[in-house]
Design a protein around this motif. Structure first.
Motif, PDB file in Angstrom:
ATOM      1  N   GLY A   1     -10.710  -2.321  -3.463  1.00 42.39           N
ATOM      2  CA  GLY A   1      -9.955  -1.087  -3.359  1.00 42.39           C
ATOM      3  C   GLY A   1     -10.530   0.021  -4.226  1.00 42.39           C
ATOM      4  O   GLY A   1     -10.630   1.180  -3.798  1.00 42.39           O
TER       5      GLY A   1
ATOM      6  N   HIS B   1     -10.187   4.381   2.051  1.00 41.81           N
ATOM      7  CA  HIS B   1      -9.140   4.043   1.084  1.00 41.81           C
ATOM      8  C   HIS B   1      -7.820   4.680   1.500  1.00 41.81           C
ATOM      9  O   HIS B   1      -6.748   4.056   1.378  1.00 41.81           O
TER      10      HIS B   1
ATOM     11  N   SER C   1       0.830  -1.209   0.000  1.00 45.32           N
ATOM     12  CA  SER C   1       0.000   0.000   0.000  1.00 45.32           C
ATOM     13  C   SER C   1       0.859   1.251   0.000  1.00 45.32           C
ATOM     14  O   SER C   1       0.592   2.212  -0.732  1.00 45.32           O
TER      15      SER C   1
ATOM     16  N   LEU D   1     -11.099  -2.994   5.406  1.00 49.14           N
ATOM     17  CA  LEU D   1     -11.109  -4.018   4.366  1.00 49.14           C
ATOM     18  C   LEU D   1     -11.896  -5.250   4.787  1.00 49.14           C
ATOM     19  O   LEU D   1     -12.234  -6.097   3.956  1.00 49.14           O
TER      20      LEU D   1
ATOM     21  N   ARG E   1     -12.156   3.534  -2.982  1.00 48.33           N
ATOM     22  CA  ARG E   1     -11.626   4.815  -3.469  1.00 48.33           C
ATOM     23  C   ARG E   1     -12.747   5.700  -4.009  1.00 48.33           C
ATOM     24  O   ARG E   1     -12.729   6.928  -3.832  1.00 48.33           O
TER      25      ARG E   1
ATOM     26  N   THR F   1      -5.216   0.806  -3.493  1.00 50.66           N
ATOM     27  CA  THR F   1      -5.928  -0.209  -4.279  1.00 50.66           C
ATOM     28  C   THR F   1      -5.083  -1.460  -4.432  1.00 50.66           C
ATOM     29  O   THR F   1      -5.570  -2.580  -4.249  1.00 50.66           O
TER      30      THR F   1
ATOM     31  N   ALA G   1      -5.110  -3.259  -1.179  1.00 50.24           N
ATOM     32  CA  ALA G   1      -6.325  -4.044  -0.940  1.00 50.24           C
ATOM     33  C   ALA G   1      -6.242  -5.389  -1.657  1.00 50.24           C
ATOM     34  O   ALA G   1      -6.644  -6.421  -1.112  1.00 50.24           O
TER      35      ALA G   1
ATOM     36  N   ILE H   1      -5.729   2.652   4.151  1.00 51.60           N
ATOM     37  CA  ILE H   1      -5.188   1.320   3.863  1.00 51.60           C
ATOM     38  C   ILE H   1      -3.670   1.326   4.013  1.00 51.60           C
ATOM     39  O   ILE H   1      -2.968   2.108   3.375  1.00 51.60           O
TER      40      ILE H   1
END
Length: 511
Positions: A482, A493, A102, A339, A486, A108, A111, A496
């Motif tokens: 992800g 987001h 991340s 998540l 976002r 993203t 994730a 993360i």
């Protein structure tokens, strides 16, 4: 912005913001160098590797130079660890792999890595239940004349592991440590005995000759052997539970990967010395997973071999517990950062362990073992029995996932330091990370290419793409998650990979 009803406060350790009761933070100061090292090394299950992985690699791949492979992989993983360890000085998060990815490649990508990690480590842990149940059932039949189905000890072990997962991590470390030290000691005794009483070729170093690594089976042998190292990369998962993560985590990673490489290279060499390099492949094909016990019987006697059988089982239990702890902490980190449902981002009040994540892993393990038990209508010794599929299928799914994560983490290290303007200061570390990433991608490619060999399926079997496809599905699902976060919840987001640092944001927003 506030995230729960508890008021924020700042802990004494490192000024990391937490919440009352520390229900959203793992408790620090639980692990020192020894406890962390033992927790990490237990996942490598040294006796399971020496008794299971090594004979299989000799027999199936026909590669005499397995000791050299461990040296080569040790070098690759040390190169990987250089950048990975430096990253651990900047990021302290129980999400380890996905947190690092991340920070380098964005939320993203993180994730996606999180779902891959959760699936991969669950698969590695659950797969061991198959061989564990098989071995315990065999031991009871041999020594107690009690016939029970493999899934009974497997389910009992799942419940026992789940119970231990709720305890303090330092208690877990002591359990893992005792089991690990004993099994390593027994393997060392065998190594010494083999070198003292070699086969007819004497103390031959032929297994370290590069010429022994020629042939079509080398790529697949790499896949088998790298799986033996899995566990060393877990050190950052426990970073929040140490007093000095910036010091202890890198130290433990280098001790672990270096120690494992030397230990496995010497132990696999001892196997070739005991039979003679010319005979190791044929003997392994004849004895299969009984190779180590066959060799100890003649050199160290029946009692030692019986004890080794028992420690083979306890070593697997140690690996089960170690992987369970990792899965629980990944679930905790993912719950804390949105998540997974928020309930996973809480620790249990008494032990400070990630109880909900531990419960999740236990439930998943019990369900999978039960499903394989229901499908099992063949004798345990049948090579097509579901109990053996549980071990080979899930073990290789998990290994592929971790190899992919390591390759992505290597790239992330490079991007992370370049974006921080530290490329010049970290140049040599970035080079080692890039080299390790390329090597890991090659190994991942071989793993996918030869997956039917790894799981014992035919060349036309759909398993050759269905099983590795599970990792692909996990990655795709994580990336979609992800992207959704976002678009719909940008504040989640943005969190993360932040871990405890997110608490600082909460404190600043609420003040």
């Amino acid at each position: 912005m506030t995230t729960d009803s508890s008021s924020p406060s700042t802990s004494a350790a490192g000024g990391i913001s937490t919440f009352k009761g520390q229900e959203r933070a793992l408790r620090a100061d639980r692990l020192g160098t020894g406890g962390l090292l033992l927790s990490v090394l237990a996942a490598t299950a040294p006796l399971m590797v020496v008794a299971g992985v090594m004979p299989t690699t000799f027999a199936v791949m026909g590669i005499v130079g397995q000791p050299l492979l461990f040296v080569v992989l040790g070098v690759v993983l040390i190169l990987f660890s250089i950048g990975y360890a430096e990253m651990s000085r900047h990021v302290h998060n129980a999400g380890a792999f996905y947190a690092y990815i991340s920070r380098g490649l964005g939320g993203t990508a993180g994730a996606g890595a999180a779902l891959v990690a959760l699936v991969a480590y669950n698969a590695l842990q659950i797969g061991i239940y198959g061989i564990f149940g098989f071995e315990v059932s065999g031991l009871l039949a041999t020594y107690a004349e009690v016939e029970i189905a493999w899934w009974i000890p497997a389910l009992v072990a799942a419940l026992a592991v789940g119970l231990l997962g709720w305890l303090k991590i330092d208690v877990n470390a002591r359990v893992l440590g005792v089991l690990l030290v004993i099994e390593v000691l027994l393997v060392v005794i065998f190594d010494v005995a083999a070198l003292a009483d070699p086969g007819k070729e004497g103390l031959s170093l032929h297994a370290f000759n590069p010429d022994t690594l020629t042939g079509a089976g080398v790529g697949t042998a790499l896949c088998f052997c790298i799986a033996a190292f899995l566990g060393f990369e877990q050190a950052p998962v426990y970073a929040e539970e140490t007093s000095r993560p910036h010091v202890l985590v890198p130290r433990v990673m280098f001790l672990a990967v270096g120690g494992v490489a030397v230990f496995f290279a010497l132990s696999s060499w001892a196997l070739t010395v005991a039979t003679g390099p010319a005979a190791i492949v044929g003997t392994a094909q004849k004895q299969s997973a009984g190779l180590l016990f066959f060799l100890t019987e003649s050199r160290l006697g029946g009692t030692f071999t019986d004890v080794l059988h028992v420690l083979f089982v306890t070593g697997m239990f140690a690996a089960l517990l170690s992987f369970h702890n990792v899965v629980a902490r990944y679930a905790f980190a993912m719950g804390r950062e949105g998540l997974l449902p928020a309930a996973f981002g809480r620790t249990s009040g008494t032990s400070g362990a990630p109880g909900t994540g531990s419960l999740l892993q236990t439930v998943v393990a019990v369900v999978v073992v039960a499903a394989f038990a229901i499908a099992d209508d063949k004798p345990a010794g049948d090579p097509t029995a579901p109990v053996l599929h549980l071990f080979t299928w899930f073990g290789n799914i998990g290994a592929l996932g971790v190899i992919v994560l390591m390759a992505a983490a290597s790239l992330s290290v490079v991007v992370f330091f370049v974006r921080r303007g530290a490329a010049g200061a970290q140049a040599w570390r970035l080079v080692t990370s890039a080299l390790a990433g390329l090597a890991l991608l090659v190994i991942a490619g071989y793993t996918v290419k030869d997956f039917e060999v790894l799981v014992g399926a035919g060349p036309d079997s759909s398993l050759s793409w269905i099983l590795p496809g599970i990792i692909g599905l996990a990655l795709a699902a994580g990336l979609v998650l992800g992207l959704v976060l976002r678009a719909r919840a940008p504040e989640k987001h943005a969190r993360i990979g932040l871990g405890n640092e997110a608490f600082q944001l909460d404190k600043a927003a609420s003040s």
